[in-house]
Design an enzyme around this catalytic site. Structure first.
Site, mmCIF file in Angstrom:
data_model
loop_
_atom_site.group_PDB
_atom_site.id
_atom_site.type_symbol
_atom_site.label_atom_id
_atom_site.label_comp_id
_atom_site.label_asym_id
_atom_site.label_seq_id
_atom_site.Cartn_x
_atom_site.Cartn_y
_atom_site.Cartn_z
ATOM 1 N N GLY A 194 73.590 56.795 61.427
ATOM 2 C CA GLY A 194 73.207 58.008 60.712
ATOM 3 C C GLY A 194 71.749 58.067 60.301
ATOM 4 N NE ARG A 250 77.978 48.566 65.529
ATOM 5 C CZ ARG A 250 78.733 49.543 65.029
ATOM 6 N NH1 ARG A 250 80.027 49.335 64.818
ATOM 7 N NH2 ARG A 250 78.216 50.724 64.735
#
Length: 456
Positions: A165, A293
């Site tokens: 973000g 990930r």
């Protein structure tokens, strides 16, 4: 299989990895900062070592201290969790140099998919749909104006090397472009040390759909269905569910195949997530980015597939082949996850660190899981992310999952600090959310204004 692994993280994800490793018969090493000396992950690991002061840059981001701990204590592999060093290719390379296995993709793939421009080029080559946008990096406002005129407003500014973000701005018109470009670029430079920007057309209204994949070193790649992560505040996910109510069987197969094609094209290995934007009006989906990930929201996928993603990460890193094929993956029921943060929604979600004086985590019944590192008497430090727990439920259908989540949030008690639990309970009880009638703009533009008005 590894005999010992080191977990280069903290909080609930460190606890999650330690538990998975223990079930595989693997010894664990926890690392901790001075602020986390009494954290749960240090208490349940087989060994624990302090790697520096409270400041993350001097502890959890200190590559040399972490690798030194792994080598000294004989850990054969390092699991980075999410955040911190999980998508740091330099760290992955350092692990390889000292003969410690990095539980994740290669540094080369991480670099390729971590850069939005390179990732876009790779997806085009793999015939995966991409959002119309800039052909390369954008470095100044003049160039940004030219790109915006070409692709049309509204546009989204994104940090080329970013994520989480940071360095993101939505721009609706030319008048808004220059000030937003400057602020987004400054934020990107501060967060990632790289001020290069990327621009793409805004798909609106849209759903944020991500597909979990697993890939071994033998070229086998499977997807585990999709998660709907459209409920976001300031580009940060708040609640996730699987499967998405906006996707039917045919589109699920299509978007899953695109995710598998993307992973195969770049030679991906281990667990990863391909994120897409879905234009509900047209039914078209577009590649957005790849997370190289484990994801915060991985438990909802585990609930609906029965696949333990963390255990599979470890097995793949140890050189094992996937023990299943795409035909073995069946989506059963519905799962929802609510992120519980130590924050005060009434004061613009300000962080609320402090000592937990009383705690009750909901339990009992089939299909309820709480991932947390909290315990009564634990002091939440002010130095790290405010997430303190994840409440995850699974039901035979979406309505059952919604009711189960309402029950779990109603029972949850955390005293001594403010949390967003009541906010999450109101959100999960909202008529639009119950109906599945929401998109990426819903939380910020519809729910929050009404919610804060009621609080006043």
């Amino acid at each position: 299989m590894f005999k010992k692994i080191l977990i280069a993280n903290r909080g609930e994800i460190a606890v999650r990895i330690i538990r998975a490793a223990r079930e595989l018969g693997i010894q664990t090493v926890a690392v901790y900062s001075e602020a986390d000396r009494n954290a749960l992950h240090t208490l349940i690991a087989d060994e624990a070592v302090c790697i520096g002061p409270a400041k993350a840059t001097e502890s959890y981001l200190n590559m040399h201290q972490i690798i030194s701990a792994a080598v000294t204590l004989g850990a054969e592999a390092i699991h980075p969790g999410f955040g911190f060093l999980s998508e740091n290719s330099k760290f992955a390379n350092l692990c390889e140099e000292v003969g410690v296995k990095f539980i994740g993709p290669s540094a080369l793939v991480m670099d390729t998919m971590g850069d939005k421009i390179n990732a876009r080029a790779q997806m085009l080559a793999a015939n995966v749909p991409v959002i119309p946008g800039s052909d390369g990096e954008v470095y100044d406002a003049t160039q940004a104006l030219e790109v915006a005129q070409k692709i049309g407003y509204p546009v989204m500014l994104k940090a080329s090397a970013g994520g989480g973000g940071k360095g993101i701005r939505k721009v609706n018109s030319q008048d808004e472009l220059l000030p937003n470009f400057s602020s987004a670029q400054a934020e990107a430079q501060a967060a990632f040390g790289n001020g290069a920007m990327y621009m793409e057309r805004v798909i609106y209204p849209a759903r944020h759909i991500e597909v979990q994949i697993l890939a071994d070193e033998f070229g086998h790649v499977v997807h585990l269905g999709e998660r709907d992560c459209s409920l976001q505040r300031n580009n940060q996910k708040v609640l996730e569910e699987a499967p998405s109510i906006a996707i039917g069987q045919s589109l699920r197969a299509e978007i899953g195949a695109a995710a598998v094609a993307a992973a195969k094209h770049v030679g991906y290995e281990n667990a990863g997530t391909i994120e897409f934007l879905l234009d509900e009006a047209s039914g078209k989906f577009y590649f957005m980015e790849m997370n190289t990930r484990i994801q915060v929201e991985h438990p909802v996928t585990e609930f609906v597939t029965g696949v333990d993603i963390v255990k599979n990460q470890i097995k793949i890193a140890a050189g094992e082949a996937l023990g299943f094929t795409q035909d073995d993956i069946k989506i059963k029921g519905h799962a929802i996850e609510c992120r519980i943060n130590a924050e005060n929604p009434k004061f613009n979600f300000a962080p609320s660190p402090g000592k937990i004086t009383d705690l009750y985590l909901p339990s009992g019944g089939v299909g309820l899981r709480v991932d947390s590192a909290m315990y009564q008497g634990y002091t939440i430090p002010p130095y790290y992310d405010s997430m303190i727990a994840k409440v995850i439920v699974h039901g035979e259908n979406r309505f059952e999952a919604l009711m189960k989540m309402q029950r779990a949030l109603f029972e949850l008690e955390v005293e001594g600090v403010h949390t967003n639990a009541e906010f999450q309970l109101d959100l999960i009880s909202d008529r639009h959310v119950i109906a599945g009638d929401y998109d990426t703009a819903f939380l910020g533009e519809v729910f929050l204004p009404d919610y804060l008005k009621k609080e006043d």
